[in-house]
Design an enzyme around this catalytic site. Structure first.
Site, PDB file in Angstrom:
ATOM      1  N   GLU A 187     -32.036 -19.304  51.606  1.00  0.00           N
ATOM      2  CA  GLU A 187     -31.316 -18.145  52.142  1.00  0.00           C
ATOM      3  C   GLU A 187     -30.923 -17.303  50.949  1.00  0.00           C
ATOM      4  OE1 GLU A 187     -31.176 -17.323  55.167  1.00  0.00           O
ATOM      5  OE2 GLU A 187     -31.658 -19.175  56.208  1.00  0.00           O
ATOM      6  N   CYS A 193     -24.336 -11.528  51.640  1.00  0.00           N
ATOM      7  CA  CYS A 193     -25.798 -11.335  51.666  1.00  0.00           C
ATOM      8  C   CYS A 193     -26.169 -10.304  52.713  1.00  0.00           C
ATOM      9  CB  CYS A 193     -26.487 -12.656  51.925  1.00  0.00           C
ATOM     10  SG  CYS A 193     -25.844 -13.527  53.356  1.00  0.00           S
TER      11      CYS A 193
HETATM   12  P1  NAD Z   1     -27.129 -17.969  42.201  1.00  0.00           P
HETATM   13  O1  NAD Z   1     -28.568 -17.981  42.596  1.00  0.00           O
HETATM   14  O2  NAD Z   1     -26.783 -17.507  40.852  1.00  0.00           O
HETATM   15  O3  NAD Z   1     -26.483 -19.439  42.348  1.00  0.00           O
HETATM   16  C1  NAD Z   1     -26.531 -20.160  43.554  1.00  0.00           C
HETATM   17  C2  NAD Z   1     -26.435 -21.654  43.256  1.00  0.00           C
HETATM   18  O4  NAD Z   1     -27.617 -22.086  42.573  1.00  0.00           O
HETATM   19  C3  NAD Z   1     -25.266 -22.074  42.377  1.00  0.00           C
HETATM   20  O5  NAD Z   1     -24.681 -23.232  42.937  1.00  0.00           O
HETATM   21  C4  NAD Z   1     -25.927 -22.380  41.044  1.00  0.00           C
HETATM   22  O6  NAD Z   1     -25.200 -23.320  40.273  1.00  0.00           O
HETATM   23  C5  NAD Z   1     -27.248 -22.961  41.501  1.00  0.00           C
HETATM   24  N1  NAD Z   1     -28.326 -22.958  40.502  1.00  0.00           N
HETATM   25  C6  NAD Z   1     -28.407 -22.284  39.321  1.00  0.00           C
HETATM   26  N2  NAD Z   1     -29.579 -22.551  38.705  1.00  0.00           N
HETATM   27  C7  NAD Z   1     -30.262 -23.384  39.520  1.00  0.00           C
HETATM   28  C8  NAD Z   1     -31.566 -23.996  39.447  1.00  0.00           C
HETATM   29  N3  NAD Z   1     -32.385 -23.782  38.421  1.00  0.00           N
HETATM   30  N4  NAD Z   1     -31.948 -24.788  40.474  1.00  0.00           N
HETATM   31  C9  NAD Z   1     -31.146 -24.996  41.545  1.00  0.00           C
HETATM   32  N5  NAD Z   1     -29.908 -24.457  41.651  1.00  0.00           N
HETATM   33  C10 NAD Z   1     -29.473 -23.645  40.658  1.00  0.00           C
HETATM   34  O7  NAD Z   1     -26.430 -17.102  43.345  1.00  0.00           O
HETATM   35  P2  NAD Z   1     -24.930 -16.561  43.384  1.00  0.00           P
HETATM   36  O8  NAD Z   1     -24.806 -15.488  42.355  1.00  0.00           O
HETATM   37  O9  NAD Z   1     -24.004 -17.718  43.372  1.00  0.00           O
HETATM   38  O10 NAD Z   1     -24.862 -15.907  44.858  1.00  0.00           O
HETATM   39  C11 NAD Z   1     -25.142 -14.575  45.139  1.00  0.00           C
HETATM   40  C12 NAD Z   1     -26.494 -14.414  45.801  1.00  0.00           C
HETATM   41  O11 NAD Z   1     -26.575 -15.261  46.953  1.00  0.00           O
HETATM   42  C13 NAD Z   1     -26.761 -13.010  46.318  1.00  0.00           C
HETATM   43  O12 NAD Z   1     -28.074 -12.623  45.986  1.00  0.00           O
HETATM   44  C14 NAD Z   1     -26.634 -13.143  47.829  1.00  0.00           C
HETATM   45  O13 NAD Z   1     -27.338 -12.176  48.574  1.00  0.00           O
HETATM   46  C15 NAD Z   1     -27.148 -14.520  48.042  1.00  0.00           C
HETATM   47  N6  NAD Z   1     -26.660 -15.055  49.326  1.00  0.00           N
HETATM   48  C16 NAD Z   1     -27.551 -15.215  50.347  1.00  0.00           C
HETATM   49  C17 NAD Z   1     -27.109 -15.657  51.606  1.00  0.00           C
HETATM   50  C18 NAD Z   1     -28.048 -15.819  52.785  1.00  0.00           C
HETATM   51  O14 NAD Z   1     -27.672 -16.446  53.766  1.00  0.00           O
HETATM   52  N7  NAD Z   1     -29.260 -15.269  52.727  1.00  0.00           N
HETATM   53  C19 NAD Z   1     -25.751 -15.952  51.774  1.00  0.00           C
HETATM   54  C20 NAD Z   1     -24.873 -15.766  50.699  1.00  0.00           C
HETATM   55  C21 NAD Z   1     -25.350 -15.325  49.470  1.00  0.00           C
END
Ligand code: NAD
Length: 467
Positions: free
Chosen positions: A240, A274
């Site tokens: 997501e 999001c």
């Molecule tokens: P991010 O991608 O920076 O981090 C998300 C998670 O991934 C964190 O827990 C982080 O520690 C982890 N992570 C980091 N590196 C990783 C790796 N190599 N492998 C696996 N996990 C790893 O996102 P963010 O900045 O925390 O959140 C914002 C983003 O999330 C925005 O783009 C937003 O649109 C999206 N979002 C999407 C939805 C949806 O339902 N589509 C909902 C909420 C947020």
């Protein structure tokens, strides 16, 4: 308060601490224990072990646990909302709503089940479709809605018989750890576990062969890494990811009633959702009025610490996002006209006043990229065919909305938008019994609804000869 990780039913202090910053002040207000690789491996092993008993309980057995879990979280609503207000920021009422949605989602899924289905039956054969749990689910979370988004994974994954390890974002670990501490008293050991990290355990969870499913919510860039990591052991996954949702106003829309709703859809959680509205398109003759009404909303919005009920808009959640949005504002000043807002509120927190922007080309960074902040571009359009093309000219395809006095017209235009969900005259309604997910680079797989539960199961066909 001292928080713990939950590993194999034990409250564990971890191997070090992570500072947790209150985005309303910019200062550290607490710390969280953090796990290392050894604790993560312990959690994965405990999750695998617990899975057998949990799956054997069946829906009826698991249902009771999930209801108890929901009730236990509900009874700590005030504490949980206060933690959310501190670690992610935003109005206390919104934080309470986040807890209420979490509880309601768990209750909804507690009452669901996926029944086996006879696909074909005759004198000579019987073919049955069954669903069995996949096993260990790693729920990797972002910081914008830490526990609601978790509940959309937790409810469907647990009721279908999987076990879950939750890894919150490093800037919002506390609310998830609190959910874990509540789980310690109500769920069997290993069924639900929490691992806070300093952005270093996601890759391990994504690659470990004993993790059956990675359910990831976060940015598209990290989502692509998850996809690559999951490939090695052909894991199941749900992604997501980001969005760039349009709001298309049709020429028959009643602006006085529609604009406050669009403003709310864009500025909820300071734009860090999001599904927030991220681009507004208005018929060219209505553009000035739309900008004026949105600017009025922005001027009237009350910003500040969510502990004061008068404040409607909170801060950016972390310094990195705050700086990213400020850089985008600087670029936008050169590319268009910021009619109102875009200013830092002095005082230490990560507050930026809501901004309304016009005179941007379709190539402007603010139009092309996901802003994830309180800055909204408004663009004019000449005809419906061209606005549909412009809406679809994005690598994202998460949501979107059409605003009109004529529902039939609204459905016609909605039916031409390339995204997972399109609303008409509303935005961001996500009922638990309706699946959602992104098109294009906004994601893969579905959450919620029957399909969201099915995505956490393996389909098995039992094919019997009767002759
Ligand atoms: P991010 O991608 O920076 O981090 C998300 C998670 O991934 C964190 O827990 C982080 O520690 C982890 N992570 C980091 N590196 C990783 C790796 N190599 N492998 C696996 N996990 C790893 O996102 P963010 O900045 O925390 O959140 C914002 C983003 O999330 C925005 O783009 C937003 O649109 C999206 N979002 C999407 C939805 C949806 O339902 N589509 C909902 C909420 C947020």
């Amino acid at each position: 308060m001292s928080y713990s990780l939950l590993i194999d039913g034990r409250k564990v202090q971890g191997v070090g601490r992570i500072d947790v910053i209150d985005p309303s002040t910019g200062s550290v207000f607490d710390s969280a224990p953090r796990a290392d690789e050894a604790l993560a491996l312990e959690a994965i092993a405990a999750s695998s072990k617990a899975g057998k008993l949990w799956a054997a309980l069946g829906y009826a057995g698991r249902r009771v646990y999930l209801h108890d879990f929901a009730t236990a979280i509900e009874s700590r609503t005030e504490e949980m909302a206060a933690v959310l207000n501190r670690e992610r920021g935003g109005p206390l009422a919104e934080c309470r709503r986040e807890v209420a949605i979490t509880v309601a989602a768990l209750r909804h899924f507690a009452d669901q089940s996926l029944a086996s289905r006879v696909v074909r039956e005759s004198d000579v054969e019987r073919i049955i479709e069954q669903h069995y749990p996949q096993g260990v689910v790693a729920a990797i979370m972002p910081w914008n809605r830490p526990i609601t988004l978790l509940s959309f994974k937790l409810g469907p994954a647990l009721i279908t018989g999987n076990t879950v390890i939750a890894k919150p974002a490093p800037t919002t670990p506390l609310s998830t750890l609190l959910i874990g501490e509540i789980a310690a008293d109500v769920l069997p050991a290993g069924v639900f576990q929490t691992l806070a990290d300093q952005n270093d355990l996601g890759a391990l969870l994504t690659r470990h062969p004993s993790v059956a499913h990675v359910s990831f919510t976060g940015s598209t860039a990290t989502g692509k890494k998850v996809l690559a990591g999951a490939a090695d052991s052909l894991k199941r996954f749900t992604l997501e990811l980001g969005g760039n949702d349009v709001a298309i106003i049709l020429d028959d829309a009643d602006l006085e009633s529609v604009i406050p709703k669009i403003f709310q859809a864009a500025m909820i959680n300071a734009g860090q959702v999001c599904y927030a509205t991220k681009r507004v398109y208005a018929p060219r003759p209505m553009l000035d009025r739309v900008v004026e009404l949105l600017a009025d909303q922005a001027k009237g919005a009350r910003l500040g610490n969510g502990l004061d009920p008068a404040h409607q808009i909170g801060p950016l959640q972390n310094r990195m996002q705050f700086e990213k949005v400020l850089t985008l504002i600087e670029v936008t000043r050169k590319e268009g006209t910021i009619v109102v807002g875009g200013d830092v509120v002095e005082g230490g927190g990560y507050f930026i006043t809501p901004a309304i922007v016009r005179d941007l080309s379709d190539d402007a960074q603010l139009v092309r990229e996901e802003q994830f902040g309180p800055i909204l571009p408004v663009l004019g359009y000449d005809d419906l065919d061209s606005v549909v093309d412009r809406a679809n000219a994005s690598e994202y395809g998460l949501g979107g909305s059409i605003w009109t006095a004529d529902v039939k017209r609204g459905i016609d235009i909605a039916s031409r938008i390339e995204s997972g969900t399109v609303w008409v005259n509303r935005h961001m309604s996500l009922p638990f019994d309706v699946a959602f997910g992104g098109a294009k680079e906004s994601g893969m797989g579905l959450q919620n609804g029957v399909q969201g539960m099915e995505d956490f199961t393996q389909r098995r066909i039992v094919n019997v000869a009767l002759d």
